[in-house]
Design an enzyme around this catalytic site. Structure first.
Site, mmCIF file in Angstrom:
data_model
loop_
_atom_site.group_PDB
_atom_site.id
_atom_site.type_symbol
_atom_site.label_atom_id
_atom_site.label_comp_id
_atom_site.label_asym_id
_atom_site.label_seq_id
_atom_site.Cartn_x
_atom_site.Cartn_y
_atom_site.Cartn_z
ATOM 1 N N LYS A 12 45.721 50.433 -59.608
ATOM 2 C CA LYS A 12 45.756 50.649 -61.056
ATOM 3 C C LYS A 12 46.023 52.129 -61.410
ATOM 4 O O LYS A 12 45.917 53.007 -60.551
ATOM 5 C CB LYS A 12 44.423 50.180 -61.654
ATOM 6 C CG LYS A 12 44.202 48.659 -61.562
ATOM 7 C CD LYS A 12 42.911 48.257 -62.269
ATOM 8 C CE LYS A 12 42.671 46.757 -62.228
ATOM 9 N NZ LYS A 12 41.422 46.376 -62.967
ATOM 10 N N TYR A 52 47.521 39.505 -68.001
ATOM 11 C CA TYR A 52 46.077 39.293 -68.165
ATOM 12 C C TYR A 52 45.760 38.215 -69.211
ATOM 13 O O TYR A 52 44.657 38.215 -69.772
ATOM 14 C CB TYR A 52 45.394 40.605 -68.541
ATOM 15 C CG TYR A 52 44.973 41.468 -67.363
ATOM 16 C CD1 TYR A 52 44.218 40.946 -66.302
ATOM 17 C CD2 TYR A 52 45.278 42.830 -67.313
ATOM 18 C CE1 TYR A 52 43.805 41.745 -65.244
ATOM 19 C CE2 TYR A 52 44.861 43.635 -66.249
ATOM 20 C CZ TYR A 52 44.127 43.081 -65.221
ATOM 21 O OH TYR A 52 43.701 43.878 -64.183
ATOM 22 N N PHE A 60 37.218 42.823 -74.054
ATOM 23 C CA PHE A 60 37.854 43.973 -73.407
ATOM 24 C C PHE A 60 39.369 43.822 -73.222
ATOM 25 O O PHE A 60 40.029 44.704 -72.668
ATOM 26 C CB PHE A 60 37.188 44.258 -72.050
ATOM 27 C CG PHE A 60 37.195 43.098 -71.074
ATOM 28 C CD1 PHE A 60 38.303 42.826 -70.276
ATOM 29 C CD2 PHE A 60 36.081 42.269 -70.958
ATOM 30 C CE1 PHE A 60 38.313 41.765 -69.377
ATOM 31 C CE2 PHE A 60 36.081 41.202 -70.057
ATOM 32 C CZ PHE A 60 37.209 40.950 -69.265
ATOM 33 N N ARG A 88 39.488 40.177 -51.994
ATOM 34 C CA ARG A 88 38.398 40.271 -52.969
ATOM 35 C C ARG A 88 37.183 40.967 -52.337
ATOM 36 O O ARG A 88 36.519 41.790 -52.970
ATOM 37 C CB ARG A 88 37.986 38.885 -53.487
ATOM 38 C CG ARG A 88 39.051 38.143 -54.272
ATOM 39 C CD ARG A 88 39.351 38.758 -55.613
ATOM 40 N NE ARG A 88 38.204 38.879 -56.470
ATOM 41 C CZ ARG A 88 38.258 39.229 -57.768
ATOM 42 N NH1 ARG A 88 39.442 39.472 -58.339
ATOM 43 N NH2 ARG A 88 37.186 39.346 -58.488
ATOM 44 N N ASN A 115 38.700 50.658 -62.394
ATOM 45 C CA ASN A 115 38.123 50.271 -61.100
ATOM 46 C C ASN A 115 39.157 50.212 -59.977
ATOM 47 O O ASN A 115 38.966 49.536 -58.976
ATOM 48 C CB ASN A 115 37.334 48.962 -61.238
ATOM 49 C CG ASN A 115 38.188 47.823 -61.758
ATOM 50 O OD1 ASN A 115 39.390 47.973 -61.899
ATOM 51 N ND2 ASN A 115 37.573 46.686 -62.014
ATOM 52 N N HIS A 118 43.337 45.798 -58.523
ATOM 53 C CA HIS A 118 43.293 44.390 -58.942
ATOM 54 C C HIS A 118 43.583 43.527 -57.724
ATOM 55 O O HIS A 118 44.367 43.914 -56.863
ATOM 56 C CB HIS A 118 44.366 44.106 -60.003
ATOM 57 C CG HIS A 118 44.611 42.630 -60.204
ATOM 58 N ND1 HIS A 118 43.852 41.874 -61.070
ATOM 59 C CD2 HIS A 118 45.483 41.773 -59.606
ATOM 60 C CE1 HIS A 118 44.262 40.608 -60.992
ATOM 61 N NE2 HIS A 118 45.255 40.524 -60.117
ATOM 62 N N GLU A 129 50.841 35.361 -59.776
ATOM 63 C CA GLU A 129 50.891 36.819 -59.943
ATOM 64 C C GLU A 129 51.996 37.443 -59.090
ATOM 65 O O GLU A 129 52.635 38.412 -59.509
ATOM 66 C CB GLU A 129 49.521 37.421 -59.611
ATOM 67 C CG GLU A 129 48.461 37.015 -60.624
ATOM 68 C CD GLU A 129 47.076 37.603 -60.346
ATOM 69 O OE1 GLU A 129 46.169 37.349 -61.151
ATOM 70 O OE2 GLU A 129 46.898 38.322 -59.328
HETATM 71 N N1 UDP Z 1 37.057 44.573 -67.320
HETATM 72 C C1 UDP Z 1 36.564 45.449 -68.264
HETATM 73 N N2 UDP Z 1 35.336 45.193 -68.827
HETATM 74 C C2 UDP Z 1 34.592 44.109 -68.476
HETATM 75 C C3 UDP Z 1 35.105 43.219 -67.526
HETATM 76 C C4 UDP Z 1 36.342 43.483 -66.962
HETATM 77 O O1 UDP Z 1 37.203 46.442 -68.581
HETATM 78 O O2 UDP Z 1 33.486 43.937 -69.021
HETATM 79 C C5 UDP Z 1 38.369 44.831 -66.718
HETATM 80 C C6 UDP Z 1 38.251 45.346 -65.296
HETATM 81 O O3 UDP Z 1 39.192 46.363 -65.119
HETATM 82 C C7 UDP Z 1 38.600 44.136 -64.460
HETATM 83 C C8 UDP Z 1 39.606 43.408 -65.359
HETATM 84 O O4 UDP Z 1 39.127 43.627 -66.676
HETATM 85 O O5 UDP Z 1 39.130 44.511 -63.213
HETATM 86 C C9 UDP Z 1 39.730 41.937 -65.119
HETATM 87 O O6 UDP Z 1 38.429 41.352 -65.184
HETATM 88 P P1 UDP Z 1 37.950 40.305 -64.091
HETATM 89 O O7 UDP Z 1 36.701 39.706 -64.577
HETATM 90 O O8 UDP Z 1 39.086 39.376 -63.768
HETATM 91 O O9 UDP Z 1 37.590 41.229 -62.830
HETATM 92 P P2 UDP Z 1 38.319 41.396 -61.418
HETATM 93 O O10 UDP Z 1 38.928 40.074 -61.049
HETATM 94 O O11 UDP Z 1 39.350 42.480 -61.587
HETATM 95 O O12 UDP Z 1 37.226 41.820 -60.483
HETATM 96 MG MG MG Z 2 40.193 38.823 -62.117
#
Ligand code: UDP
Ligand code: MG
Length: 136
Positions: A12, A52, A60, A88, A115, A118, A129
């Protein structure tokens, strides 16, 4: 049983900006992933919204799409035995504060939104994807 899968990984904007691309790629390679496709790109807000779309109803969503389109990203197709789950695990929890020692998000993540990486969450989504970024 042999279950070689492909998954999509994105480095990212926060991590690309800090020049962590090579370091993160080397972590994937050390952990047995083969990088079978890669490119550095910048996507538009509209593309981020499409990518997304599953998070459309989340509070968010808007910030997330602004963020993913805010600077260059590095997208990769990773391949390995059970690649989806393996990636993951290597990434760690969404919130770097909750991520385990040794994970990419623990090491590099700045916050829940910044974070660093992805990763696809299922084989079905991995296919979608990968198509999103690599079918021209
Ligand atoms: N995210 C955020 N706030 C939240 C939850 C998620 O900004 O409370 C962002 C974060 O960058 C995350 C992305 O949205 O990586 C996608 O969320 P997801 O729950 O799919 O998490 P991931 O699969 O990336 O762990
Ligand atoms: Mg996700």
């Amino acid at each position: 049983m042999n279950n070689i899968q492909k998954t999509l990984s994105i480095i990212k904007p926060d991590a690309v900006e800090r020049n962590l691309t090579e370091e993160i790629k080397s972590i994937f390679k050390k952990n047995g992933f083969e990088i079978i496709g890669e490119k550095k790109i910048k996507i538009s807000k509209e593309e981020a919204e499409k990518f997304y779309i599953v998070h459309q109803s989340k509070p968010f969503y808007e910030d997330l799409c602004n963020y993913l389109s805010s600077g260059p990203i590095f997208v990769m197709i990773l391949s390995k035995e059970n690649a989806v789950l393996a990636n993951r695990k290597l990434m760690g929890a969404t919130n770097p504060e909750d991520a385990k020692e040794g994970t990419i998000r623990k090491k590099y993540g700045l916050s829940i939104d910044k974070n660093s990486v992805h990763g696809s969450d299922s084989e079905e989504n991995a296919k979608k994807e990968i198509d999103f970024f690599f079918s021209s």
